[in-house]
Scaffold this motif. Sequence first.
Motif, PDB file in Angstrom:
ATOM      1  N   GLU A 283       0.829  -1.210   0.000  1.00 32.98           N
ATOM      2  CA  GLU A 283       0.000   0.000   0.000  1.00 32.98           C
ATOM      3  C   GLU A 283       0.862   1.259   0.000  1.00 32.98           C
ATOM      4  O   GLU A 283       0.538   2.239  -0.675  1.00 32.98           O
ATOM      5  CB  GLU A 283      -0.929   0.020   1.213  1.00 32.98           C
ATOM      6  CG  GLU A 283      -2.064  -0.950   1.128  1.00 32.98           C
ATOM      7  CD  GLU A 283      -2.882  -1.037   2.415  1.00 32.98           C
ATOM      8  OE1 GLU A 283      -2.802  -0.123   3.255  1.00 32.98           O
ATOM      9  OE2 GLU A 283      -3.606  -2.033   2.562  1.00 32.98           O
ATOM     10  N   GLU A 284       1.950   1.262   0.764  1.00 34.48           N
ATOM     11  CA  GLU A 284       2.853   2.412   0.806  1.00 34.48           C
ATOM     12  C   GLU A 284       3.509   2.633  -0.553  1.00 34.48           C
ATOM     13  O   GLU A 284       3.771   3.774  -0.929  1.00 34.48           O
ATOM     14  CB  GLU A 284       3.937   2.225   1.869  1.00 34.48           C
ATOM     15  CG  GLU A 284       3.436   2.354   3.275  1.00 34.48           C
ATOM     16  CD  GLU A 284       4.518   2.097   4.308  1.00 34.48           C
ATOM     17  OE1 GLU A 284       5.705   1.885   3.933  1.00 34.48           O
ATOM     18  OE2 GLU A 284       4.200   2.113   5.498  1.00 34.48           O
TER      19      GLU A 284
ATOM     20  N   TYR B 294      -2.821  -5.558  -6.537  1.00 34.84           N
ATOM     21  CA  TYR B 294      -3.170  -4.804  -5.327  1.00 34.84           C
ATOM     22  C   TYR B 294      -2.460  -3.449  -5.325  1.00 34.84           C
ATOM     23  O   TYR B 294      -3.049  -2.423  -4.974  1.00 34.84           O
ATOM     24  CB  TYR B 294      -2.810  -5.608  -4.077  1.00 34.84           C
ATOM     25  CG  TYR B 294      -3.262  -4.950  -2.802  1.00 34.84           C
ATOM     26  CD1 TYR B 294      -4.617  -4.851  -2.488  1.00 34.84           C
ATOM     27  CD2 TYR B 294      -2.333  -4.404  -1.922  1.00 34.84           C
ATOM     28  CE1 TYR B 294      -5.029  -4.227  -1.323  1.00 34.84           C
ATOM     29  CE2 TYR B 294      -2.743  -3.781  -0.758  1.00 34.84           C
ATOM     30  CZ  TYR B 294      -4.096  -3.695  -0.461  1.00 34.84           C
ATOM     31  OH  TYR B 294      -4.497  -3.062   0.691  1.00 34.84           O
ATOM     32  N   LYS B 295      -1.204  -3.438  -5.747  1.00 34.92           N
ATOM     33  CA  LYS B 295      -0.423  -2.195  -5.816  1.00 34.92           C
ATOM     34  C   LYS B 295      -1.091  -1.215  -6.791  1.00 34.92           C
ATOM     35  O   LYS B 295      -1.194  -0.013  -6.511  1.00 34.92           O
ATOM     36  CB  LYS B 295       1.008  -2.507  -6.243  1.00 34.92           C
ATOM     37  CG  LYS B 295       1.980  -1.377  -6.109  1.00 34.92           C
ATOM     38  CD  LYS B 295       3.390  -1.862  -6.391  1.00 34.92           C
ATOM     39  CE  LYS B 295       4.395  -0.787  -6.025  1.00 34.92           C
ATOM     40  NZ  LYS B 295       5.773  -1.279  -6.145  1.00 34.92           N
ATOM     41  N   LYS B 296      -1.568  -1.732  -7.944  1.00 32.33           N
ATOM     42  CA  LYS B 296      -2.268  -0.898  -8.928  1.00 32.33           C
ATOM     43  C   LYS B 296      -3.541  -0.311  -8.326  1.00 32.33           C
ATOM     44  O   LYS B 296      -3.836   0.874  -8.504  1.00 32.33           O
ATOM     45  CB  LYS B 296      -2.601  -1.709 -10.184  1.00 32.33           C
ATOM     46  CG  LYS B 296      -1.410  -2.042 -11.048  1.00 32.33           C
ATOM     47  CD  LYS B 296      -1.815  -2.958 -12.191  1.00 32.33           C
ATOM     48  CE  LYS B 296      -0.595  -3.543 -12.878  1.00 32.33           C
ATOM     49  NZ  LYS B 296      -0.955  -4.598 -13.838  1.00 32.33           N
TER      50      LYS B 296
ATOM     51  N   ARG C  42      -6.473   4.339  -6.067  1.00 37.49           N
ATOM     52  CA  ARG C  42      -7.189   4.968  -4.944  1.00 37.49           C
ATOM     53  C   ARG C  42      -6.510   6.256  -4.500  1.00 37.49           C
ATOM     54  O   ARG C  42      -7.173   7.238  -4.204  1.00 37.49           O
ATOM     55  CB  ARG C  42      -7.295   3.997  -3.764  1.00 37.49           C
ATOM     56  CG  ARG C  42      -8.566   3.165  -3.809  1.00 37.49           C
ATOM     57  CD  ARG C  42      -8.718   2.346  -2.562  1.00 37.49           C
ATOM     58  NE  ARG C  42      -8.088   1.052  -2.861  1.00 37.49           N
ATOM     59  CZ  ARG C  42      -7.478   0.276  -2.003  1.00 37.49           C
ATOM     60  NH1 ARG C  42      -7.412   0.607  -0.752  1.00 37.49           N
ATOM     61  NH2 ARG C  42      -6.944  -0.865  -2.374  1.00 37.49           N
ATOM     62  N   HIS C  43      -5.179   6.201  -4.443  1.00 36.66           N
ATOM     63  CA  HIS C  43      -4.419   7.391  -4.021  1.00 36.66           C
ATOM     64  C   HIS C  43      -4.632   8.536  -5.022  1.00 36.66           C
ATOM     65  O   HIS C  43      -4.816   9.682  -4.609  1.00 36.66           O
ATOM     66  CB  HIS C  43      -2.917   7.076  -3.889  1.00 36.66           C
ATOM     67  CG  HIS C  43      -2.587   6.218  -2.711  1.00 36.66           C
ATOM     68  ND1 HIS C  43      -2.911   6.552  -1.418  1.00 36.66           N
ATOM     69  CD2 HIS C  43      -1.969   5.010  -2.644  1.00 36.66           C
ATOM     70  CE1 HIS C  43      -2.509   5.594  -0.592  1.00 36.66           C
ATOM     71  NE2 HIS C  43      -1.928   4.642  -1.308  1.00 36.66           N
ATOM     72  N   LYS C  44      -4.636   8.223  -6.317  1.00 37.25           N
ATOM     73  CA  LYS C  44      -4.854   9.250  -7.342  1.00 37.25           C
ATOM     74  C   LYS C  44      -6.269   9.804  -7.246  1.00 37.25           C
ATOM     75  O   LYS C  44      -6.484  11.004  -7.435  1.00 37.25           O
ATOM     76  CB  LYS C  44      -4.603   8.671  -8.732  1.00 37.25           C
ATOM     77  CG  LYS C  44      -3.137   8.452  -9.030  1.00 37.25           C
ATOM     78  CD  LYS C  44      -2.935   7.851 -10.400  1.00 37.25           C
ATOM     79  CE  LYS C  44      -1.463   7.568 -10.621  1.00 37.25           C
ATOM     80  NZ  LYS C  44      -1.224   6.915 -11.910  1.00 37.25           N
TER      81      LYS C  44
END
Length: 154
Positions: free
Chosen positions: A106-107, A142-144, A149-151
């Motif tokens: 997630e980081e 999951y990283k994608k 989500r962050h964007k």
Amino acid sequence: SVKSCVDLFMNKSAYYKHISSAHLKLALINLLQQVNIESNDYKLVETVQDYIRMHYDDTELTNEKIAEHFNYNYSYLSKVFKQTTKITLLDYLSAKKLEYAKLLVEEGALSLTKLAELLNYASVYSFSKSFKYHFGISPSDYKKQCSLRHKAND
């Protein structure tokens, strides 16, 4: 057995009452010892779980090191853990390490290769396979998702 003790006790003879009383006492002592052993095993497992929860991010943490920390033979500790929790010590430790890996994914600061190395996986393939088995999604997917989500939140 308890039934044979009761059957003997029902016989009016003092001798049989004495014998059945002795059998009943032995049965109770055995039962109490078993409860005490199970209680001690439960406390041990709970302590081991707490230790793992506190040190799951220690990349050097292994089953053998856990057993050594508690001064137990790994085989014995593993057996008690499995009997008490119905999962193996290895599976429990792996699950905690994968939860840590999920946070690191997630980081997004580390590559999957670095994560696999950090968590002592033999390869990025074995790490990805374990991650997908545990969470139902590959670490790269999951990283994608996390970066999307962050964007979206920015």
